[in-house]
Scaffold this active site. Structure first.
Site, PDB file in Angstrom:
ATOM      1  N   ILE A 103       0.843  -1.204   0.000  1.00 50.62           N
ATOM      2  CA  ILE A 103       0.000   0.000   0.000  1.00 50.62           C
ATOM      3  C   ILE A 103       0.877   1.252   0.000  1.00 50.62           C
ATOM      4  CG2 ILE A 103      -1.662   1.318   1.385  1.00 50.62           C
ATOM      5  CD1 ILE A 103      -2.919  -1.381   2.147  1.00 50.62           C
ATOM      6  N   LEU A 104       0.575   2.157  -0.913  1.00 49.60           N
ATOM      7  CA  LEU A 104       1.341   3.401  -1.010  1.00 49.60           C
ATOM      8  C   LEU A 104       0.879   4.387   0.057  1.00 49.60           C
ATOM      9  CD1 LEU A 104       1.224   3.665  -4.886  1.00 49.60           C
ATOM     10  CD2 LEU A 104       3.305   3.309  -3.529  1.00 49.60           C
ATOM     11  N   HIS A 120      -7.255  -3.575 -10.817  1.00 53.21           N
ATOM     12  CA  HIS A 120      -7.783  -4.335  -9.679  1.00 53.21           C
ATOM     13  C   HIS A 120      -8.729  -5.416 -10.211  1.00 53.21           C
ATOM     14  CE1 HIS A 120      -8.956  -4.915  -5.495  1.00 53.21           C
ATOM     15  NE2 HIS A 120     -10.200  -5.051  -5.941  1.00 53.21           N
TER      16      HIS A 120
HETATM   17  C1  GAR Z   1      -3.632  -8.949 -11.218  1.00 53.04           C
HETATM   18  O1  GAR Z   1      -4.743  -9.809 -11.225  1.00 53.04           O
HETATM   19  C2  GAR Z   1      -4.013  -7.611 -10.627  1.00 53.04           C
HETATM   20  O2  GAR Z   1      -5.304  -7.216 -10.946  1.00 53.04           O
HETATM   21  C3  GAR Z   1      -3.868  -7.882  -9.161  1.00 53.04           C
HETATM   22  O3  GAR Z   1      -2.712  -8.671  -9.050  1.00 53.04           O
HETATM   23  C4  GAR Z   1      -2.568  -9.437 -10.237  1.00 53.04           C
HETATM   24  C5  GAR Z   1      -1.168  -9.214 -10.764  1.00 53.04           C
HETATM   25  O4  GAR Z   1      -0.928 -10.054 -11.837  1.00 53.04           O
HETATM   26  N1  GAR Z   1      -3.753  -6.674  -8.412  1.00 53.04           N
HETATM   27  C6  GAR Z   1      -4.303  -6.494  -7.228  1.00 53.04           C
HETATM   28  O5  GAR Z   1      -4.928  -7.355  -6.651  1.00 53.04           O
HETATM   29  C7  GAR Z   1      -4.088  -5.109  -6.643  1.00 53.04           C
HETATM   30  N2  GAR Z   1      -4.893  -4.945  -5.481  1.00 53.04           N
HETATM   31  P1  GAR Z   1       0.292  -9.784 -12.813  1.00 53.04           P
HETATM   32  O6  GAR Z   1       1.532  -9.673 -11.919  1.00 53.04           O
HETATM   33  O7  GAR Z   1       0.353 -10.993 -13.685  1.00 53.04           O
HETATM   34  O8  GAR Z   1       0.027  -8.518 -13.542  1.00 53.04           O
END
Ligand code: GAR
Length: 212
Positions: A103-104, A120
């Site tokens: 978290i930033l 998200h």
């Molecule tokens: C993705 O599904 C993204 O939406 C989620 O993490 C994953 C990263 O995948 N982000 C969150 O949950 C942020 N709260 P990736 O590393 O393959 O892009």
């Protein structure tokens, strides 16, 4: 709170990608740049995780990478101050959080107003936080999806730029739903970044207008 009347710049932009894991969203943004769909370059790929697979992919793609070890800092704000310095040094226009799972601080968010996007895996403002695909299944909602939004100090609550909806089926598991959502993430994140550097993203209060 976002200020009134922000308009994204029409220019060849510089992007910093922040990630903590596998980096598939980072790759789709970089691929879109390579294909000439986004008028920008990636100036930095930053991680809070030394072993993040996405960092290795960035190195293989000859992009500049940086890891800062959070354990060496006395507070989250001190950590974010160093990241702020690194980002400002590179004159970055947009920070893309792509699976950045730290978290930033308000310090960081206030330094880069209208300049941080996040992806998200749910339809915000429903299901903020972590493990949101499982939460959507547990709630029994019939649709979920993905959201690209601007980041403010209020976690997962910044102005929404693009959303994509997916159906939830009765036999879905966390994995099958995550996979369906991820496919949409890979479409809408590069699209949001493209629109940003075409000067087509306008923010007024909580609302984002796409001026095509
Ligand atoms: C993705 O599904 C993204 O939406 C989620 O993490 C994953 C990263 O995948 N982000 C969150 O949950 C942020 N709260 P990736 O590393 O393959 O892009």
């Amino acid at each position: 709170m976002m200020e009134e009347g922000f308009q994204s710049p029409k220019k060849r932009g510089k992007i910093a990608v922040f990630l903590s894991g596998r980096g598939s969203n980072f790759m789709t943004i970089h691929d879109a740049i390579q294909e000439g769909k986004i008028n920008a370059e990636i100036s930095l790929v930053f991680s809070n995780k030394e072993e993040a697979p996405g960092l290795n992919i960035a190195r293989e793609r000859n992009l500049e990478t940086l890891f800062l070890n959070p354990k060496l800092y006395s507070s989250r704000e001190e950590y974010d101050k160093d990241i702020t310095r690194e980002v400002k040094k590179r004159d970055v226009d947009l920070i893309c959080l792509a699976g950045y799972m730290k978290i930033l601080t308000p310090y960081f968010c206030d330094n880069f107003k209208h300049c941080i996007m996040n992806i998200h895996p749910a339809l915000l403002p429903s299901f903020p936080g972590l493990h949101v695909q499982k939460k959507a299944l547990d709630w029994g909602v019939k649709y979920s999806g993905a959201t690209v939004h601007f980041v403010t100090a209020d976690v997962d609550m910044g102005p929404i730029i693009i959303q994509a909806v997916v159906p939830i089926f009765q036999d879905d598991t966390e994995d099958t739903l995550s996979e369906r959502i991820l496919k949409e993430e890979h479409k809408i994140y590069p699209e949001a970044v493209r629109l940003f550097f075409e000067g087509k993203v306008e923010v007024r209060g909580k609302r984002v207008y796409i001026r095509e």
